[in-house]
Each structure stands twice: as C-alpha cells, then as structure tokens.
Design a protein around this motif. Structure first.
Motif, short mmCIF file in Angstrom:
data_model
loop_
_atom_site.label_atom_id
_atom_site.label_comp_id
_atom_site.label_asym_id
_atom_site.label_seq_id
_atom_site.Cartn_x
_atom_site.Cartn_y
_atom_site.Cartn_z
N ILE A 61 0.85 -1.19 0.00
CA ILE A 61 0.00 0.00 0.00
C ILE A 61 0.89 1.25 0.00
CG2 ILE A 61 -0.23 0.09 2.52
CD1 ILE A 61 -3.19 1.04 1.94
N ASN A 62 0.50 2.24 -0.77
CA ASN A 62 1.35 3.42 -0.95
C ASN A 62 0.98 4.53 0.02
OD1 ASN A 62 -1.11 4.01 -2.15
ND2 ASN A 62 -0.21 5.27 -3.77
N SER A 86 -3.65 2.94 -3.11
CA SER A 86 -3.30 1.85 -4.01
C SER A 86 -2.64 0.72 -3.22
CB SER A 86 -2.35 2.34 -5.10
OG SER A 86 -1.92 1.27 -5.92
N PHE A 87 -2.97 -0.52 -3.57
CA PHE A 87 -2.27 -1.67 -3.00
C PHE A 87 -2.34 -2.83 -3.97
CE2 PHE A 87 -6.64 -2.04 -1.43
CZ PHE A 87 -6.95 -3.38 -1.62
N THR A 117 -13.91 6.35 -7.04
CA THR A 117 -13.95 5.09 -7.79
C THR A 117 -12.63 4.35 -7.59
OG1 THR A 117 -13.05 6.09 -9.81
CG2 THR A 117 -15.46 6.07 -9.57
N PHE A 118 -12.58 3.11 -8.07
CA PHE A 118 -11.29 2.42 -8.09
C PHE A 118 -11.17 1.59 -9.36
CE2 PHE A 118 -13.92 -0.75 -5.85
CZ PHE A 118 -13.55 -1.93 -6.47
N ALA A 157 -7.48 3.63 -6.12
CA ALA A 157 -8.66 4.46 -5.91
C ALA A 157 -8.41 5.88 -6.38
CB ALA A 157 -9.04 4.46 -4.43
N THR A 158 -9.46 6.51 -6.91
CA THR A 158 -9.38 7.91 -7.33
C THR A 158 -10.50 8.67 -6.64
OG1 THR A 158 -8.49 7.29 -9.50
CG2 THR A 158 -9.45 9.50 -9.29
#
Length: 212
Positions: A61-62, A86-87, A117-118, A157-158
């Motif tokens: 995960i970032n 993100s992951f 969303t992702f 994800a955004t």
C-alpha cells in the motif's frame, strides 16, 4: 486359461477407460470466497488471509507509512500521503480466481457531490474501471476478470478531494482449484493400465497360430 486372460485384459481396458473419462470429465468445483478487510489489516504492510483454503496476499500500500489503516468497517483509501489509495493483491499458486464483487461500508467520509472510484489492473486484458466507492453497499465489479496463480493485480482508488476517504470492506471472488497431484497421478495410472492391456492383447493376438 485363455478366456481368463481375455477377461482380465478386457476389464483393464474397459475399467481404465471409464475411470480415465470420469476423471477427465469431472469439472473442478468453483466456490465463492469473500476477503474481509477488517481491523487485522491496521498497521500492517502485508496481510495474508486464507478463506476456504485459498490464500490472498494484500500488500504494497502506498500510504505515508507504508501500512494499511483500517477499523472493523474496512480499510481506508484516500491519498498516497494519508491512508493510501493503491495496493497490490494476489492469490496462492494452485488456484485461479475470477473477481466478482466488493462492499463499501462508509461513504460519509466522501464530500457531498464528490466522486470516488477504483480501478483493478488486469495484466491479461482490459482493466476493471469506474468501480464506485462513494455509496454504501455491495456492488458487482465492472468488467470482472480472472487472475491466474502467480499474477498480481493492483487496486487504485481515485477520489475527487484530498480530504475524501472511502472505506472498502471486502472483495468477493470465484475460486477454481487446479488439478492436485493425486488426480494427475491417477490419470497416469489409468493411461498405463490401458496401454498395458492393449500390449498384452496385441501380443497374444500376434502369437495365435494360424489355422489351416
């Protein structure tokens, strides 16, 4: 004695054939499995979760500290400087899975009117994009796809605003086991039995004296 030999050979060929066909035609049974992103993820950089014998690995995960942030409602997703957006994930080597659906448990952390969303990365085809994170509930994945063993995917994800945070609670997959060693060995035994039977039958046939 000849009749007994013929019966043994015929039984080996017939029985082996039917067993072989049965093993070849028996489909692997798929099962639906749900991985839940609960409080056990909190503070972890990598989590292995085994459900119904299928292990999913969630890692990389970032986030700011490189670890998941979560509670009993799910893991937080917002930005790379916060909880992380993100992951990566993958599944153990003897399975393949088709990604099916997911569950969002908290949308109150998304600002009114904003979107979240992702996307799921697919190394073998079109990605699954535009999956909604801004509403509570269970949803089918857009463009579900199959992941094979040894393949890793990424969830990104955004969110509209830096302060927005979504909570993803779970993802459900359809898992299909690949053949296990005993099935492969059984097929080898069946094949050997059939070949042996044909060999004995051919040898006895060629050794039969020609009647004048």
């Amino acid at each position: 004695m000849k009749t007994l030999t013929k019966l043994i050979v015929k039984s080996a060929i017939t029985g082996g054939t039917f067993i072989g066909l049965g093993l070849l035609s028996a489909p692997a049974q798929a099962i639906n499995i749900t991985y839940t992103f609960d409080s056990s993820f909190s503070g972890q950089s990598s989590v292995n979760q085994t459900v119904s014998g299928v292990t999913g690995t969630f890692s990389n995960i970032n986030s700011l500290n490189g670890v998941f942030q979560s509670n009993f409602d799910g893991i937080y997703l917002n930005s790379a400087l916060g909880a992380g957006n993100s992951f990566h994930f993958s599944f153990d080597k003897d399975k393949k899975v088709t990604l099916l659906s997911y569950r969002v448990t908290n949308s109150s952390l998304i600002s009114s009117g904003e979107t979240a969303t992702f996307r799921l990365f697919n190394s073998r085809g079109p990605d699954s994009t535009g999956n909604n994170l801004a509403s509570v509930g269970s949803f089918g994945l857009n463009n579900p796809f199959t992941m094979w063993f040894g393949v890793s995917s990424a969830l990104t994800a955004t969110l509209s605003l830096f302060s927005d945070t979504a909570q993803l609670q779970s993802i459900t997959v359809d898992a299909t086991p690949t053949p296990v060693p005993w099935e492969t060995d059984a097929l080898s035994v069946v094949g050997s039995t059939i070949l042996f039977g044909f060999g004995v039958w051919s040898k006895r046939k060629s050794a039969k004296p020609i009647q004048k």
